[in-house]
Design an enzyme around this catalytic site. Sequence first.
Site, PDB file in Angstrom:
ATOM      1  N   ASN A 141      38.318  31.597  49.786  1.00 40.32           N
ATOM      2  CA  ASN A 141      37.169  30.951  49.152  1.00 40.32           C
ATOM      3  C   ASN A 141      37.548  29.516  48.787  1.00 40.32           C
ATOM      4  O   ASN A 141      38.309  29.298  47.841  1.00 40.32           O
ATOM      5  CB  ASN A 141      36.747  31.716  47.899  1.00 40.32           C
ATOM      6  CG  ASN A 141      35.579  31.052  47.178  1.00 40.32           C
ATOM      7  OD1 ASN A 141      34.933  30.154  47.720  1.00 40.32           O
ATOM      8  ND2 ASN A 141      35.300  31.486  45.963  1.00 40.32           N
ATOM      9  N   ASP A 200      38.384  36.773  41.293  1.00 43.30           N
ATOM     10  CA  ASP A 200      38.111  38.202  41.378  1.00 43.30           C
ATOM     11  C   ASP A 200      36.795  38.524  42.082  1.00 43.30           C
ATOM     12  O   ASP A 200      36.631  39.610  42.638  1.00 43.30           O
ATOM     13  CB  ASP A 200      38.097  38.801  39.972  1.00 43.30           C
ATOM     14  CG  ASP A 200      39.451  38.693  39.289  1.00 43.30           C
ATOM     15  OD1 ASP A 200      40.464  38.991  39.945  1.00 43.30           O
ATOM     16  OD2 ASP A 200      39.500  38.306  38.109  1.00 43.30           O
TER      17      ASP A 200
END
Length: 515
Positions: A141, A200
């Site tokens: 990401n 997360d």
Amino acid sequence: MADPQAGARVPPEPQAETLVEPVRVNGSAAEATLSSAELAWRPTGAGRDSGGRRKLELESDVLGFQVEGRALKLATFTRGDVTGAGRPPSPPGCGGGAGDRRRGEVAVEMESEEAAERWGHAIRDRFASLGRPKRLFFIVNPYGGKRGGRKIFQTEVLPLIEAADIHYTMQETNYRLHAQEIAGSLDLRKYDGIICVSGDGILVEVVNGLLQRDDWDKAIKVPLGIIPAGTGNGMVQGLLHSAGEPFSMSNAVFAIIRGHRRALDVTSVVQGKTKFFSVMMLTWGLVADIDIESEKFRWMGSARIDFYSLLRAVNLRRYNGRILFVPAPGYEGFGDPVEQTISCKSNGASNAVEGDITNVHNNETCTYSGPSTDDPDLEWRSLKGPFVNVWISNIAFASEGVMIAPQAQFADGYLDAAIIKDCPWSVALGLLLRMKDGSYIESPYVEYFKVKALRIEPGLRVGSSTIGGIIDSDGEVLARGDRSQTKEEPEHLMAYGPPIQLTVDQGLATIFSPR
């Protein structure tokens, strides 16, 4: 190196033969012994005065190795100097903090190329018996945290992965839920694991993608891993802390390389026909307000959380509502009994329960439907608000410095509930400060217990007839009742007000772990 070919890896049978050879280790004469678990050597000749026996544990000290002619070169990753020649600086991004591991190299020169090949084959067989991954799929990401995912992968992850001779494929996420799409369509036969270089949230997306597949029962067993590149990084902190390892990028990568796995509970979060899967936490109230509303102060950097925590504590909000739960053994004394049975059938049927709460579970496809709580023997209990904060967690840490559920375990089949009851603002501020080590749960204003299943009935803010709160799951807004949704904010998955139910499937997923 990029994966040139994919396929199932069949580990060769380990060889238990112990090898002993005269060698030179980093230029010094020695006698080396290769056992099933370690490479050890003792200086000989003029080198005897330079120290005694030294060793490398193959499982915990060695990244990988190469055979070059008569030389056997081992890439090491240790906390101490195993050579006796001092500790040279690690390459950039490869550790070096207090208690952290550092990269190095031990060169073992054999008497012949044949001996080097023989020892190389023996070490390769021992590595195969450890079950280390050989092919990994990385999801990076580039937008999370400080937008450093791409750099972290290139400078912190790749040097260790390549030293361990692991083939890899990397794909970046380009938009919200992209990781979920990737996991939902990936050819899992090609890989020994899926690794998220992210916060997360991307890990949660991957879990949801795997459980929405037709082959979900096989897909969810693919080991998952996470490299901390987000804001919270609670999962990595929890995994490393459970093994006594300090929080660091390199320790997180090495945990994946070593290949140890542990089971991980998966929680089904359901409202009506809407379903979401979580492996971390859900929060409603003070902490969710801080987490989400402080985004408007992101220009302040990391100080925004401290600033907004103080602001929200001084102007403390309380929320009406009710929590219903099935207590874990030993926690039956919490809350009040519920007179009627709460039903949650997996086939979509519904029963009326205390105020005509309709069923919140469904099973419309052949994907994973989640566990059922349709058991007449389950004893439901309840707590009534007002509440300052409700925290439901599967893991101990929300972030590197926040321990929310000190008794949480990764695969015990229970969720840990930490509920802050109505209290003065000064008490709430003190509880926030005590979340660093988890000691806040000792307060008389906090109810801490374990549950098999739980239902939240969120109500309005105390003193308001129209404004509710925020329900946040794994860092994403699940439902919002405060009328503050911006145009840029995506549509929320669930509505604020109707009940939201959480049920646990024990050890459904698998995650790479230090031990």
